[in-house]
Scaffold this active site. Sequence first.
Site, PDB file in Angstrom:
ATOM      1  N   CYS A   1       1.527  -3.429  13.109  1.00  0.00           N
ATOM      2  CA  CYS A   1       2.054  -4.240  12.312  1.00  0.00           C
ATOM      3  C   CYS A   1       3.699  -4.113  12.294  1.00  0.00           C
ATOM      4  O   CYS A   1       4.486  -4.759  13.287  1.00  0.00           O
ATOM      5  CB  CYS A   1       1.828  -3.768  10.716  1.00  0.00           C
TER       6      CYS A   1
ATOM      7  N   GLU B   1      -4.852  -3.717  10.304  1.00  0.00           N
ATOM      8  CA  GLU B   1      -4.396  -2.493   9.664  1.00  0.00           C
ATOM      9  C   GLU B   1      -5.147  -2.280   8.157  1.00  0.00           C
ATOM     10  O   GLU B   1      -5.387  -3.347   7.594  1.00  0.00           O
ATOM     11  CB  GLU B   1      -2.869  -2.648   9.520  1.00  0.00           C
TER      12      GLU B   1
ATOM     13  N   LYS C   1       1.146   4.784  13.211  1.00  0.00           N
ATOM     14  CA  LYS C   1       2.096   3.968  12.967  1.00  0.00           C
ATOM     15  C   LYS C   1       3.411   4.702  12.849  1.00  0.00           C
ATOM     16  O   LYS C   1       3.672   5.782  12.188  1.00  0.00           O
ATOM     17  CB  LYS C   1       2.026   3.290  11.656  1.00  0.00           C
TER      18      LYS C   1
END
Length: 276
Positions: free
Chosen positions: A162, A52, A124
């Site tokens: 993540c 990321e 995300k």
Amino acid sequence: MSHAPAADTPAALAIAIAQFAPTTDTTANLTEIARLATLAVQRGARVVVFPEYAMCFTPQPGREMAAAAEPLDGPFVRTLGELAARLGVHLVVGVLERATDADRFRNTVVTLAPNGELVATYRKLHLYDAFGERESEWVEPGEIAAPELFEVEGLRFGLQTCYDTRFPEVSRRIVDAGADVICMPAEWVRGPLKEAHWRTLTTARAIENTVYVAAADHPAPFSAGNSMVVDPMGVEIATIGEQTDVAVAWISRDRVEATRRLNPALALRRFDVVPR
């Protein structure tokens, strides 16, 4: 650590995780991405997963990262496409995408194919507003949409990022869309018990979905490191410790199918995932 396939392993595909510490220098980050991708390909990889924020990173998201953001047809992603084409590999990379608000950006994962084209994108969904952090102050969350997959030699790959791994429904939707492998770029901040959370959650997503998870993190000291590829039975088949490095694992559809025959959890479940 990485495991090579046995001589009689059919249709095995090499996937690499690349762990490094990006800075605010996007040119230097591209140079390091190219170096690590080249190393991964030399080791046999056909897919390379980067962390990321591989495009640009500061320990606290802010104006410098927002200023670095580009559209997905901008120079950074175009250069990634050229690199993928030159190496003949799929690259999965965390980038900063320009948002509608100039003071914010999107935390986006892109996949570039060996022909240089952008073939999958993920923004995300769950922002890191936890453990004292406020990612949402600078990042525009992604909209809930059908997962975008890409295929390499009969294996289907999905994307997430993540903090999303703390929400198991994200991975389940990707698997319901047909993924055999989940690529998970991350910047997993270190802290009390955080390394244990990283390993436990990443492994759990593989076990409960009977898929591979390829998780690429930033190294220590700021992040947890421990980038890994976990197989559908929860075995770490490639791992990096605290350093900058590339690790390669050999994965196969046979392993996914054999695991699902032994543990048909996906077929036995009684609940679907729907947005709130």
